[in-house]
Design a protein around this motif. Structure first.
Motif, PDB file in Angstrom:
ATOM      1  N   ARG A   1       1.022  -1.251  -0.304  1.00  0.00           N
ATOM      2  CA  ARG A   1       0.252  -0.081   0.301  1.00  0.00           C
ATOM      3  C   ARG A   1       0.799   1.236  -0.170  1.00  0.00           C
ATOM      4  NH1 ARG A   1      -5.316  -0.978   2.252  1.00  0.00           N
ATOM      5  NH2 ARG A   1      -6.317  -3.043   2.301  1.00  0.00           N
TER       6      ARG A   1
ATOM      7  N   GLY B   1       2.811  12.464   0.754  1.00  0.00           N
ATOM      8  CA  GLY B   1       1.841  11.682   0.552  1.00  0.00           C
ATOM      9  C   GLY B   1       1.120  11.876  -0.589  1.00  0.00           C
TER      10      GLY B   1
ATOM     11  N   GLU C   1       0.734   4.350  -2.567  1.00  0.00           N
ATOM     12  CA  GLU C   1       0.325   5.293  -2.530  1.00  0.00           C
ATOM     13  C   GLU C   1       1.596   6.410  -2.578  1.00  0.00           C
ATOM     14  OE1 GLU C   1      -0.290   8.474   0.717  1.00  0.00           O
ATOM     15  OE2 GLU C   1      -1.139   6.656   1.096  1.00  0.00           O
TER      16      GLU C   1
END
Length: 776
Positions: free
Chosen positions: A404, A471, A408
């Motif tokens: 993940r 992010g 991302e």
């Protein structure tokens, strides 16, 4: 003295005729007090008739000092020469001693007795079973002569000697082989001295309890605890799989591998597990043999596991699958391995047990881990399956977290690169070199950004910013701010006003909830405008580090300026700093990741940046690389954006300026002057359009503007015509009706030129229009 045996001889009438020393020690009666007297006088109670008939059993006697003693008696009849009963030989031992001997011999734990020189005196049945030899083969032998010369044997001997010499008991644990059992055992051992009546040690006794099950349970629990700290430290899928293998080998397996479904390593969504063969990619393996010669697959290779194979079954059934040597599926699996990699066949000899366990997290199957035992003597059992499933569950969560994170991060990088400028627009004001480095830390991609924006009049807008955090959220926020800066720059706002509008925008977004991420994360920005005609640089900052400046022939320095508050704080002004720069000056714009780090001194890093900029470089690109190499640590903790610009100047030979009197009759004069200048520049073919543009813009300024009025032509990558006046009223493009006498001027300008617009100045406004040069 509880183990002393006594012998007495009775005649046919029950009179004692013989009395041994053992009998005296047991009863306290000397021979002269007993011989010649009835044996019944020694009884503490009558003997039952059934015991007399059986001639053996427990009897209670009275000790000489009066206390009662329990003995086990056995009577053997004596026969005279005539064949008639002549008496009995009676033997007696203490009842407790016999029970103790039986308990010692029949104990389930291994028990032994050694003399003070470590020679066997007694060995019970359990100890004989462990040693694999009868008691007779051990009695009287020196302990080291009966075992292999190994560390655990030497430790055992040391403990025996310590008890014999000190007389103090010891208790310890040992992990050893059992000679008669082809497996390793854990033992809890207790040794203690045996003493005589005077308290002196006469021997050493020991009891060894087989605690293998408890030992392996503790080992499995310790491995699970170790997994919590050793697995998942990198947030990298392959690195996490390697950590799993390193944990399993050699403590749990002689060979271990991790195979993953291909989508786990990419960005695809998880597919359904097929009913037939399962295609898996090898990402990590390890064994007790250097180089993993027994591995049938190389790292990165794909294999199709058949439906009946343990790995395919584990994936399909969702639990650990055990398989032992001799079972059909184990034999088939081993044959497939040998067929795929014949060279590894010798290294698979001795494989006797395997376990395949699925790696599944959050309801999604990721792959399978396989463990094989060869040198390890024990087969995998139910407890191992429970452990493997627990470990696989933890490992799968770490692998899924890494997947993940990678996904991302990849998405954030793609988003960020799509938002950052790829090919900077052509302009003549500055030469540009730029670098963007996403941080390599676990925090992920940040929100650093930069831009170069062409402005009217040959000027250029230079912007660098930083959204705090990492992010996708930070990258998206960066994109919104970059778009807002470009929109405001297109209005030709000065730097301080642009930041004020940008700050208001962030505040309003946060107020209506659509920009909470900006307010929560925080953002900084620095915006500068460079004019190649005046050679002025004007800059303002919103909580951002000041740029560094390298003037020709001088050392680099930081531009003194007042940094306003970060965006979104509101209520505080932004101040612009203006400076005239000689041609060839280098200005370094950067984000704080270049010089700020928790482990670095800010002043020291700033000095490194200043020295790196001052050092000579062959080109601006080389200088950018040199700066990053000299200033950045090996592992930057934050994103870094670096924008280097070398200024250029448009000299008098490329700029023509006229002051225009507010008289409509002068329009033709300046139209002619513009034509003459274009001819001197070799741009006579553009004169027709330029005359119309000059005529319309000068006429509008005279008619609607206020003096002073100035006409300027700039020969840059495009031909720029500017008319300035003291009025702040901006013109509006509109369509004239059929019978209108005016209103067609700006429409004509818009149709004849590449682009046009107006900008506010300190003295009023400037209307400008650009038309391409003939070479373009």
């Amino acid at each position: 003295m509880s183990d002393v045996a006594a012998v007495a001889v009775l005649d046919a009438q029950g009179t004692v005729t013989g009395w041994s020393e053992g009998a005296r020690l047991l009863t306290g009666h000397p021979a002269d007090e007993v011989v010649g007297r009835p044996a019944a006088g020694l009884l503490a109670e009558d003997v039952p008739g059934d015991l007399l008939a059986a001639r053996t059993g427990p009897v209670a006697l009275r000790h000489r000092d009066g206390h009662r003693i329990e003995l086990l008696l056995t009577a053997c009849p004596l026969t005279g020469t005539d064949g008639q009963p002549a008496g009995y030989v009676v033997t007696a031992t203490a009842a407790g001693a016999t029970l103790a001997a039986q308990a010692f011999q029949q104990a389930s734990m291994s028990m032994s007795v050694f003399d003070l020189r470590q020679r066997y005196l007694r060995v019970n049945e359990a100890a004989c079973h462990v040693m694999g030899v009868p008691e007779e083969a051990l009695l009287g032998r020196y302990f080291p002569d009966t075992v292999e010369n190994a560390e655990h044997s030497r430790g055992f001997l040391t403990q025996l000697r310590q008890v014999a010499e000190t007389g103090r008991p010891v208790r310890y644990e040992s992990f050893t082989d059992a000679p008669a059992q082809n497996r390793e055992h854990a033992w809890s051992i207790e040794m203690w001295p045996l003493r005589d009546g005077s308290g002196e040690p006469t021997a050493v006794a020991l009891a060894a309890f087989d605690s293998s099950e408890q030992y392996w349970a503790r080992r499995r629990l310790a491995l699970l605890n170790e997994a919590a700290t050793r697995i998942g430290t990198t947030l990298d899928v392959v690195g996490t799989a390697e950590e799993v293998v390193e944990l399993l080998v050699p403590q749990y397996a002689d060979f271990a591998s991790v195979d993953l479904l291909d989508w786990v390593l990419g960005a695809d969504e998880p597919p359904m597990i097929p009913e037939g063969g399962v295609e898996l990619r090898r990402v990590a393996h390890g064994s007790t043999r250097s180089g993993n010669p027994g591995a049938a697959l190389h790292i990165g290779e794909i294999d199709v596991y058949q439906p009946a194979s343990p790995p395919a079954r584990a994936l399909r059934e969702g639990h650990a699958v055990l398989s032992q040597a001799g079972e059909p599926e184990f034999v088939q699996w081993l044959e497939e391995r040998n067929a795929r990699s014949p060279r590894g066949r010798p290294f698979r000899q001795g494989a006797h047990s395997m376990i395949a366990v699925p790696l599944q997290a959050r309801g999604t199957v990721l792959g399978v881990a396989v463990c094989v035992r060869m040198a390890h003597p024990d087969d995998y059992g139910p407890d191992d399956a429970v452990f493997a499933e627990e470990l696989a569950s933890r490992a799968a969560v770490c692998i899924d977290n890494a997947r993940r994170f990678t996904r991302e991060r990849t998405t954030a990088l793609a988003l960020q690169h799509s938002l950052l400028p790829r090919d900077l627009p052509a302009q003549a004001a500055v030469e540009v070199a730029h670098r963007y480095l996403p941080c390599g830390s676990l925090a992920g991609v940040g929100g650093d950004w930069f831009d170069v924006i062409p402005l009217s009049g040959g000027r250029v807008g230079l912007v660098v910013g930083d959204v705090v955090g990492h992010g996708i959220q930070s990258s998206a926020t960066m994109g919104r701010l970059r778009t807002a800066v470009r929109t405001l720059a297109d209005v030709d706002l000065p730097p301080d006003e642009l930041l004020t509008h940008l700050d208001d925008l962030v505040t309003h977004l946060a107020a209506d909830g659509s920009g909470d991420e900006v307010a929560e994360l925080g953002a900084t920005c620095l915006y500068a405008v460079y004019d190649p005609v005046s050679r002025h640089l004007c800059a303002a900052a919103a909580g951002h580090p000041a740029p560094a400046l390298l003037l020709p022939g001088e050392p680099a320095e930081f531009v003194p300026m007042t940094a306003g508050p970060p965006l979104g704080v509101g209520g505080l002004p932004f101040e612009a700093t203006e400076r005239e720069l000689p041609e060839g000056s280098v200005v370094a714009f950067y984000t704080d990741g270049l010089i700020e780090d928790r482990d670095r001194d800010l002043d020291g890093a700033a000095e490194e940046l200043r020295r790196a900029l001052t050092a000579p470089a062959a080109s601006l690109d080389d200088l950018a690389d040199d700066v990053l190499k000299a200033v950045l640590p090996d592992q930057p903790g934050d994103d870094v954006a670096l924008l280097l610009v070398r200024t250029r100047a448009l000299g008098a030979d490329r700029v023509a300026t006229w002051d225009v009197p507010p008289d409509p009759a002068q329009v033709a004069v300046f139209r002619q002057a513009a034509t003459e200048r274009l001819t001197a520049w070799g741009l006579a073919e553009t004169a027709f359009v330029t005359e119309l543009v000059v005529s319309e813009l000068v006429t509008n300024a005279i008619r609607y503007g206020e003096p002073p009025i100035r006409l300027r032509l700039i020969r840059d990558r495009a031909l720029i015509c500017e008319v300035s006046d003291a009025s702040s009223t901006s013109p509006h493009l509109r369509r004239a009706h059929a019978y209108d006498e005016g209103g067609r001027g700006l429409l004509l300008v818009a149709q004849l030129t590449q682009r046009w617009g107006s900008r506010q100045t300190l003295a009023g406004k400037t209307i400008w229009a650009e038309q391409p040069l003939p070479d373009d």
